[in-house]
Write a protein that holds these residues in place. Structure first.
Motif, PDB file in Angstrom:
ATOM      1  N   TRP A   1       0.826  -1.204   0.000  1.00 30.77           N
ATOM      2  CA  TRP A   1       0.000   0.000   0.000  1.00 30.77           C
ATOM      3  C   TRP A   1       0.861   1.255   0.000  1.00 30.77           C
ATOM      4  O   TRP A   1       0.620   2.200  -0.753  1.00 30.77           O
ATOM      5  CB  TRP A   1      -0.960  -0.003   1.191  1.00 30.77           C
ATOM      6  CG  TRP A   1      -1.549   1.357   1.465  1.00 30.77           C
ATOM      7  CD1 TRP A   1      -1.386   2.110   2.590  1.00 30.77           C
ATOM      8  CD2 TRP A   1      -2.367   2.119   0.574  1.00 30.77           C
ATOM      9  NE1 TRP A   1      -2.037   3.300   2.456  1.00 30.77           N
ATOM     10  CE2 TRP A   1      -2.656   3.332   1.229  1.00 30.77           C
ATOM     11  CE3 TRP A   1      -2.872   1.912  -0.711  1.00 30.77           C
ATOM     12  CZ2 TRP A   1      -3.430   4.328   0.651  1.00 30.77           C
ATOM     13  CZ3 TRP A   1      -3.648   2.910  -1.290  1.00 30.77           C
ATOM     14  CH2 TRP A   1      -3.920   4.101  -0.609  1.00 30.77           C
TER      15      TRP A   1
ATOM     16  N   LEU B   1       2.330   1.641  -3.395  1.00 28.28           N
ATOM     17  CA  LEU B   1       1.306   2.071  -4.346  1.00 28.28           C
ATOM     18  C   LEU B   1       1.008   3.558  -4.183  1.00 28.28           C
ATOM     19  O   LEU B   1       0.938   4.317  -5.148  1.00 28.28           O
ATOM     20  CB  LEU B   1       0.037   1.248  -4.122  1.00 28.28           C
ATOM     21  CG  LEU B   1      -1.167   1.564  -5.003  1.00 28.28           C
ATOM     22  CD1 LEU B   1      -0.874   1.224  -6.448  1.00 28.28           C
ATOM     23  CD2 LEU B   1      -2.389   0.792  -4.526  1.00 28.28           C
TER      24      LEU B   1
ATOM     25  N   LEU C   1     -15.229  10.968  -5.973  1.00 25.54           N
ATOM     26  CA  LEU C   1     -14.866  10.583  -4.606  1.00 25.54           C
ATOM     27  C   LEU C   1     -14.438  11.779  -3.764  1.00 25.54           C
ATOM     28  O   LEU C   1     -13.484  11.699  -3.000  1.00 25.54           O
ATOM     29  CB  LEU C   1     -13.744   9.527  -4.616  1.00 25.54           C
ATOM     30  CG  LEU C   1     -14.000   8.253  -5.450  1.00 25.54           C
ATOM     31  CD1 LEU C   1     -12.778   7.364  -5.423  1.00 25.54           C
ATOM     32  CD2 LEU C   1     -15.212   7.499  -4.913  1.00 25.54           C
TER      33      LEU C   1
ATOM     34  N   LEU D   1      -2.303  -5.875 -13.266  1.00 22.85           N
ATOM     35  CA  LEU D   1      -2.775  -4.729 -12.485  1.00 22.85           C
ATOM     36  C   LEU D   1      -4.299  -4.734 -12.404  1.00 22.85           C
ATOM     37  O   LEU D   1      -4.887  -4.453 -11.359  1.00 22.85           O
ATOM     38  CB  LEU D   1      -2.281  -3.439 -13.135  1.00 22.85           C
ATOM     39  CG  LEU D   1      -2.408  -2.155 -12.312  1.00 22.85           C
ATOM     40  CD1 LEU D   1      -1.746  -2.310 -10.961  1.00 22.85           C
ATOM     41  CD2 LEU D   1      -1.793  -0.983 -13.064  1.00 22.85           C
ATOM     42  N   ARG D   2      -4.900  -5.052 -13.523  1.00 23.53           N
ATOM     43  CA  ARG D   2      -6.353  -5.114 -13.594  1.00 23.53           C
ATOM     44  C   ARG D   2      -6.934  -6.039 -12.522  1.00 23.53           C
ATOM     45  O   ARG D   2      -7.829  -5.659 -11.764  1.00 23.53           O
ATOM     46  CB  ARG D   2      -6.722  -5.626 -14.985  1.00 23.53           C
ATOM     47  CG  ARG D   2      -8.142  -5.514 -15.383  1.00 23.53           C
ATOM     48  CD  ARG D   2      -8.260  -6.084 -16.812  1.00 23.53           C
ATOM     49  NE  ARG D   2      -9.529  -6.776 -17.000  1.00 23.53           N
ATOM     50  CZ  ARG D   2     -10.651  -6.155 -17.395  1.00 23.53           C
ATOM     51  NH1 ARG D   2     -10.633  -4.869 -17.610  1.00 23.53           N
ATOM     52  NH2 ARG D   2     -11.765  -6.825 -17.543  1.00 23.53           N
TER      53      ARG D   2
ATOM     54  N   VAL E   1      -5.389  -7.192  -9.816  1.00 25.41           N
ATOM     55  CA  VAL E   1      -5.036  -6.728  -8.477  1.00 25.41           C
ATOM     56  C   VAL E   1      -5.968  -5.602  -8.039  1.00 25.41           C
ATOM     57  O   VAL E   1      -6.481  -5.589  -6.913  1.00 25.41           O
ATOM     58  CB  VAL E   1      -3.564  -6.265  -8.426  1.00 25.41           C
ATOM     59  CG1 VAL E   1      -3.269  -5.600  -7.101  1.00 25.41           C
ATOM     60  CG2 VAL E   1      -2.628  -7.443  -8.652  1.00 25.41           C
ATOM     61  N   MET E   2      -6.205  -4.642  -8.938  1.00 24.99           N
ATOM     62  CA  MET E   2      -7.085  -3.510  -8.598  1.00 24.99           C
ATOM     63  C   MET E   2      -8.493  -4.020  -8.288  1.00 24.99           C
ATOM     64  O   MET E   2      -9.162  -3.509  -7.399  1.00 24.99           O
ATOM     65  CB  MET E   2      -7.134  -2.516  -9.764  1.00 24.99           C
ATOM     66  CG  MET E   2      -5.877  -1.700  -9.951  1.00 24.99           C
ATOM     67  SD  MET E   2      -5.413  -0.726  -8.496  1.00 24.99           S
ATOM     68  CE  MET E   2      -3.941  -1.555  -7.935  1.00 24.99           C
ATOM     69  N   HIS E   3      -8.908  -5.009  -9.039  1.00 26.26           N
ATOM     70  CA  HIS E   3     -10.238  -5.559  -8.813  1.00 26.26           C
ATOM     71  C   HIS E   3     -10.355  -6.180  -7.426  1.00 26.26           C
ATOM     72  O   HIS E   3     -11.305  -5.932  -6.690  1.00 26.26           O
ATOM     73  CB  HIS E   3     -10.565  -6.596  -9.890  1.00 26.26           C
ATOM     74  CG  HIS E   3     -11.948  -7.151  -9.771  1.00 26.26           C
ATOM     75  ND1 HIS E   3     -12.216  -8.375  -9.202  1.00 26.26           N
ATOM     76  CD2 HIS E   3     -13.137  -6.624 -10.112  1.00 26.26           C
ATOM     77  CE1 HIS E   3     -13.521  -8.567  -9.219  1.00 26.26           C
ATOM     78  NE2 HIS E   3     -14.105  -7.532  -9.769  1.00 26.26           N
ATOM     79  N   ARG E   4      -9.350  -6.950  -7.060  1.00 26.07           N
ATOM     80  CA  ARG E   4      -9.400  -7.607  -5.744  1.00 26.07           C
ATOM     81  C   ARG E   4      -9.168  -6.610  -4.611  1.00 26.07           C
ATOM     82  O   ARG E   4      -9.629  -6.792  -3.501  1.00 26.07           O
ATOM     83  CB  ARG E   4      -8.376  -8.743  -5.687  1.00 26.07           C
ATOM     84  CG  ARG E   4      -8.859  -9.986  -6.448  1.00 26.07           C
ATOM     85  CD  ARG E   4      -7.928 -11.169  -6.310  1.00 26.07           C
ATOM     86  NE  ARG E   4      -6.693 -11.023  -7.052  1.00 26.07           N
ATOM     87  CZ  ARG E   4      -6.596 -11.122  -8.384  1.00 26.07           C
ATOM     88  NH1 ARG E   4      -7.667 -11.353  -9.109  1.00 26.07           N
ATOM     89  NH2 ARG E   4      -5.425 -10.987  -8.972  1.00 26.07           N
ATOM     90  N   MET E   5      -8.453  -5.533  -4.914  1.00 24.20           N
ATOM     91  CA  MET E   5      -8.210  -4.511  -3.909  1.00 24.20           C
ATOM     92  C   MET E   5      -9.498  -3.756  -3.625  1.00 24.20           C
ATOM     93  O   MET E   5      -9.811  -3.425  -2.490  1.00 24.20           O
ATOM     94  CB  MET E   5      -7.184  -3.535  -4.464  1.00 24.20           C
ATOM     95  CG  MET E   5      -6.267  -2.995  -3.425  1.00 24.20           C
ATOM     96  SD  MET E   5      -4.893  -2.167  -4.227  1.00 24.20           S
ATOM     97  CE  MET E   5      -4.619  -0.891  -3.014  1.00 24.20           C
ATOM     98  N   ARG E   6     -10.200  -3.472  -4.684  1.00 22.65           N
ATOM     99  CA  ARG E   6     -11.430  -2.720  -4.536  1.00 22.65           C
ATOM    100  C   ARG E   6     -12.507  -3.564  -3.859  1.00 22.65           C
ATOM    101  O   ARG E   6     -13.346  -3.046  -3.130  1.00 22.65           O
ATOM    102  CB  ARG E   6     -11.908  -2.299  -5.912  1.00 22.65           C
ATOM    103  CG  ARG E   6     -12.952  -1.232  -5.882  1.00 22.65           C
ATOM    104  CD  ARG E   6     -13.381  -1.013  -7.291  1.00 22.65           C
ATOM    105  NE  ARG E   6     -14.425  -0.012  -7.405  1.00 22.65           N
ATOM    106  CZ  ARG E   6     -15.211   0.056  -8.459  1.00 22.65           C
ATOM    107  NH1 ARG E   6     -15.063  -0.808  -9.440  1.00 22.65           N
ATOM    108  NH2 ARG E   6     -16.143   0.976  -8.536  1.00 22.65           N
TER     109      ARG E   6
ATOM    110  N   GLY F   1     -12.220  -5.458  -1.470  1.00 22.52           N
ATOM    111  CA  GLY F   1     -12.027  -5.514  -0.021  1.00 22.52           C
ATOM    112  C   GLY F   1     -12.884  -4.538   0.757  1.00 22.52           C
ATOM    113  O   GLY F   1     -13.235  -4.774   1.909  1.00 22.52           O
ATOM    114  N   GLN F   2     -13.244  -3.407   0.104  1.00 27.46           N
ATOM    115  CA  GLN F   2     -13.968  -2.366   0.828  1.00 27.46           C
ATOM    116  C   GLN F   2     -15.397  -2.271   0.330  1.00 27.46           C
ATOM    117  O   GLN F   2     -15.740  -2.796  -0.700  1.00 27.46           O
ATOM    118  CB  GLN F   2     -13.292  -1.033   0.602  1.00 27.46           C
ATOM    119  CG  GLN F   2     -12.142  -1.154  -0.340  1.00 27.46           C
ATOM    120  CD  GLN F   2     -11.671   0.162  -0.834  1.00 27.46           C
ATOM    121  OE1 GLN F   2     -12.075   1.186  -0.360  1.00 27.46           O
ATOM    122  NE2 GLN F   2     -10.834   0.117  -1.813  1.00 27.46           N
TER     123      GLN F   2
END
Lengths: 150, 150
Positions: free
Chosen positions: A17, A20, A69, A138-139, A141-146, A148-149
């Motif tokens: 994090w 990033l 946002l 990246l696609r 990773v970003m998907h799984r990161m998003r 999470g919340q």
DNA sequence: GCAGTATATTTCAAGCTTGAAGAAATTAGC
DNA sequence: GCTAATTTCTTCAAGCTTGAAATATACTGC
């Protein structure tokens, strides 16, 4: 009510994090500088114009602030300045007297199109090191990161 | 002096950047909210404290602002507030009368340690969806992304 | 030593951003 | 229809952030 965070994966997530965030800030700073020097504008203005342009038709302030946002107070302030500069226009909604429709003016659209092409080129230059495989990765990773919340 | 940006890879790079920025902002907003609600502090203050804590010894204002990728005027402002709240302290450098040494106070260190543990837990929670493979991939991508710029 | 250049920090005006409070309008429950 | 809750937007104070100007100090080349 607080388990220690000391396993390997957790530590790696924190480092990831921070990394990033650092990279994102560096790219953001570069783009901010680029917009300032080459186009005498700012990132927040660009973001608002991009949202309005992409949306096709007009947006309400709430749609705008949710898309970007940011708080609604913030959207008000940036749109105020764009309107002052003749790049955006507010019109009262006929359906709901609480809401306002925001859209780019003709000048605003033309201005944004100039900006957008250069901006895209600059982003492409900054991310030139990324391969198709990187973008695939990246696609995901970003998907799984998003995910999470909320 | 401006070739069109219309090949597939370029477009994917732009989309990847917008996606990355969106995810980063969402995580950042979540952490900001977390720090505000749970610890009555802000992200910039946390960042400064983290840098000072991590550095071990005192830092100069310039080191601090470079580390955090912010302007020196900004560093001055945040350190002012931390100092006002008794969390940081400035001391003049004995070697160079232009420079200032900034460090956390005893209270500041204790305060940060409380914050840091909770912060790390929260990040880990937000990034819980990421596997070790994701972190490996992200590492490489971030490295190549950073390479692109000065 | 002196002049010129470079570095470190602060100050300042402008703009960005937030969260809370307020004003106005709509919607929902009765 | 009335009242209460909700939604939309603006305003406000505080804080964040920038880039440029000002101040003070240090370094460099003569």
């Amino acid at each position: 009510m607080s388990e220690p965070v000391d396993d390997l994966l957790s530590r790696r997530r924190l480092r990831a994090w921070l990394r990033l965030l650092g990279v994102a800030r560096k790219v953001e700073n570069h783009l901010r500088e680029f917009l300032r020097v080459e186009h005498a504008t700012t990132l927040p203005r660009f973001d608002v114009m991009a949202a309005l342009h992409a949306n096709g038709g007009p947006m309400t302030m709430t749609e705008l602030s949710r898309r970007l946002l940011v708080s609604n107070g913030n959207a008000t302030a940036v749109v105020d300045r764009l309107e002052r500069d003749g790049l955006a226009r507010r019109t009262p909604s006929p359906d709901d007297r609480r809401t306002v429709h925001v859209a780019l003016t003709e000048v605003g659209h033309r201005r944004f199109e100039e900006l957008a092409a250069d901006h895209a080129r600059e982003v492409n230059k900054l991310l030139a090191g990324l391969t198709a495989q990187d973008l695939d990765a990246l696609r995901g990773v970003m998907h799984r990161m998003r995910g999470g919340q909320g």
